[in-house]
Enzyme design. Structure first.
Site, PDB file in Angstrom:
ATOM      1  CG  LEU A 198     -57.979  89.298   7.018  1.00 27.44           C
ATOM      2  CD1 LEU A 198     -59.074  88.896   8.020  1.00 27.44           C
ATOM      3  CD2 LEU A 198     -57.500  90.720   7.356  1.00 27.44           C
TER       4      LEU A 198
ATOM      5  CG  ASP B  81     -58.013  93.796  -0.190  1.00 32.06           C
ATOM      6  OD1 ASP B  81     -56.961  93.945   0.430  1.00 32.06           O
ATOM      7  OD2 ASP B  81     -58.104  93.908  -1.424  1.00 32.06           O
TER       8      ASP B  81
ATOM      9  CB  SER C 176     -60.678  92.585  -3.782  1.00 28.65           C
ATOM     10  OG  SER C 176     -59.951  92.358  -2.606  1.00 28.65           O
TER      11      SER C 176
ATOM     12  NE  ARG D  85     -55.043  94.237  -7.882  1.00 34.78           N
ATOM     13  CZ  ARG D  85     -53.802  94.306  -8.361  1.00 34.78           C
ATOM     14  NH1 ARG D  85     -53.469  93.636  -9.449  1.00 34.78           N
ATOM     15  NH2 ARG D  85     -52.901  95.034  -7.736  1.00 34.78           N
TER      16      ARG D  85
HETATM   17  C1  FRU Z   1     -55.588  95.137  -2.399  1.00 32.37           C
HETATM   18  C2  FRU Z   1     -55.448  93.981  -3.369  1.00 32.37           C
HETATM   19  C3  FRU Z   1     -56.500  94.018  -4.434  1.00 32.37           C
HETATM   20  C4  FRU Z   1     -56.551  92.588  -4.880  1.00 32.37           C
HETATM   21  C5  FRU Z   1     -56.328  91.858  -3.597  1.00 32.37           C
HETATM   22  C6  FRU Z   1     -55.536  90.591  -3.742  1.00 32.37           C
HETATM   23  O1  FRU Z   1     -54.962  94.908  -1.194  1.00 32.37           O
HETATM   24  O2  FRU Z   1     -54.145  93.986  -3.931  1.00 32.37           O
HETATM   25  O3  FRU Z   1     -56.213  94.911  -5.485  1.00 32.37           O
HETATM   26  O4  FRU Z   1     -57.773  92.249  -5.468  1.00 32.37           O
HETATM   27  O5  FRU Z   1     -55.634  92.730  -2.736  1.00 32.37           O
HETATM   28  O6  FRU Z   1     -55.519  89.863  -2.547  1.00 32.37           O
END
Ligand code: FRU
Length: 505
Positions: free
Chosen positions: A41, A43, A104, A161
């Site tokens: 797990l 974000d 995310s 992203r």
């Molecule tokens: C933050 C992150 C985000 C990305 C996601 C990938 O922890 O690196 O930038 O979208 O986790 O799991």
């Protein structure tokens, strides 16, 4: 079948258990924090209060306790405390823009249609994608037009992203986290009529990565992950997680003013002093008008230990975020958490004598909620000890101190002796603790096996600890200088999760 006697017994048995079965056997697994059923797990995603139900989606790998081909897990709750696992919401495509992961993003209400905006990962690249949900938010359909933004803006970018999406003046607006190489982290602003066609507006705000390092309190990194823009009690807040060359450093926020197409920053603060132990936070406004925030409590143990445990990554307790009189954010666990309180101990006020340590024998455990009000004389420090073994060889120390000549103080977490396992992270954590002239500190400490969340006068510090001794349950308090403990209330916390949960609900 022959048994390989060279394997340690526990390991051998573990290999035949599912991730979810192994997870529940791990003494480090929290019992009242949200965790995935097993696997990985990270974000919090898609946070929303939808028709009276709280939705928590999260970055999830149900196949291994490792960050790979990330799915969106999903859980629902009516009280932010008791969670029901829902079907996995997003699975990476067999091909297409998210074949290497559904990274995310957020959930928005598109005229009644639940709609996810997330980062589809293909190879080393992430691009914005959209999926629409059934009215019960249990099944999701990816838009054939994905990715909805074909390429990042021109320039040499460190990454592109994560999303913050809102409705403003009859249009959608979106921030995508990024970084301009040689300049700093940034949040790119876009606009849309329909969540599918997006017009690039420009950078909302760009940081300066040229001065400072991650060791400074105010270095903003070379990329901003998980940007979150919200208004709270009339103030605008731009929160993000400072990233650099693959390292997840810490969450920060700017206070300031969002107007037109720009954000004029005023002050920069750490959102949580635990650094990467409260990473990639996301918030939403619930139907009660509260700003609710979750963050990701990363692991402090190595990849082999995570793989063996069968699970990793803890969701923070939900926090209510408000604005303090000094313009900084004030954080507290949601009041609903009190529903999990069971046996209580109320300790009468006493003066902790300088140089002594008082073991609070009737408060002990690895699932605790402790509230205390301490009063520190100038130059004094109080140390609350948790998870202490009977012989004292393992102990975790939460220290609040007051400078000799001012109203400033420090909140400090000592983890050096928190575990006899030399492989776990034992670095201290600390941050500035503003005090009133009377030196009062309202301290709240939540202990949940390896998860630890500390709130001192509304400032937060989350971390992970891994005591090895089964008797590392003790609680005590020590003083240096004049410390009055005006009250201490502690509760045993009941578990919200018990047996193994399906990895694919
Ligand atoms: C933050 C992150 C985000 C990305 C996601 C990938 O922890 O690196 O930038 O979208 O986790 O799991």
């Amino acid at each position: 079948m022959t048994h390989d006697l060279t394997l340690p017994r526990a390991r051998h048995q573990d290999a035949r258990r599912s991730l979810a079965e192994r997870a529940v056997l791990d003494p480090h697994r929290p019992r009242f924090h949200f965790t995935a059923p097993g696997g990985w797990l990270n974000d919090p995603n898609g946070l929303a209060h939808w028709n009276g139900v709280y939705h928590l989606f999260y970055q999830y790998n149900p196949l291994a306790a490792a960050h790979h081909r990330i799915h969106w897990g999903h859980a629902t709750s009516r009280d932010l405390i008791n969670w029901t696992d829902e079907p996995v919401a997003l699975v990476p495509g067999t091909d297409g823009p998210d074949r290497d992961g559904c990274w995310s993003g957020v959930l928005v209400d598109d005229g009644g249609t639940p709609t996810l905006v997330y980062s589809g990962r293909h190879g080393e690249r992430e691009l914005p994608c959209v999926a629409t949900g059934s009215p019960d938010l249990r099944s999701w359909h990816k838009d054939p037009a994905n990715p909805v933004i074909a390429a990042p803006p021109e320039g040499d970018l460190t990454a592109f992203r994560d999303h913050c999406v809102w409705r403003e003046n009859g249009k959608w607006r979106q921030l995508v986290g990024s970084g301009i190489r040689g300049v700093g982290g940034t949040a790119f602003l876009y606009e849309s009529e329909d969540l599918r066609g997006w017009r690039y507006v420009g950078p909302l705000l760009t940081g300066d990565a040229s001065t400072g390092t991650a060791a400074d309190l105010d270095w903003t990194g070379t990329m901003w992950e998980c940007v979150d823009l919200f208004r709270i009690d009339g103030a605008d807040i731009l929160a993000f997680s400072a990233w650099d060359e693959g390292a997840t450093h810490y969450p920060l926020y700017w206070t300031g003013q969002y107007e037109g197409d720009t954000f004029t920053p005023r002050e920069l603060h750490r959102l949580d002093y635990g650094q990467r132990y409260f990473y990639a936070p996301q918030s939403t406004r619930d139907a009660l008008g509260r700003r609710i925030m979750f963050g990701w409590l990363q692991e402090g143990r190595d990849e082999d230990a995570m793989a063996e445990a069968g699970w990793c990554g803890v969701m923070s307790l939900p926090r209510v975020v408000t604005l303090g009189a000094d313009g900084r954010l004030v954080q507290a666990p949601v009041p609903e958490l009190a529903r999990l309180r069971r046996e209580a101990v109320h300790t009468a006020a006493f003066v902790v004598t300088d140089g002594t340590y008082v073991r609070l024998d009737d408060v002990a455990g690895d699932q605790l909620d402790i509230e205390t009000t301490l009063r520190l004389a100038p130059g004094a420090a109080a140390r609350l000890v948790v998870r202490e073994s009977v012989d004292g060889s393992e102990r975790t120390v939460i220290e609040v101190s007051r400078a000799a000549d001012s109203t400033t103080g420090t909140l400090r977490l000592h983890r050096e002796a928190s575990s006899l396992d030399p492989s776990v992270d034992s670095e201290p954590r600390y941050g500035e603790l503003p005090l009133n002239g009377d030196g009062a500190v309202d301290l709240r400490v939540l202990v949940d096996h390896s998860a630890l969340e500390i709130f001192a006068n509304g400032l937060a510090l989350a971390a992970r600890i891994y005591p090895t001794r089964p008797d590392a349950l003790g609680v005590g308090i020590a003083a240096v200088g004049a410390v009055a403990m005006e009250r201490l209330d502690a509760w045993q916390m009941t578990a919200v999760f018990d047996g193994p949960r399906p990895l694919w609900p």
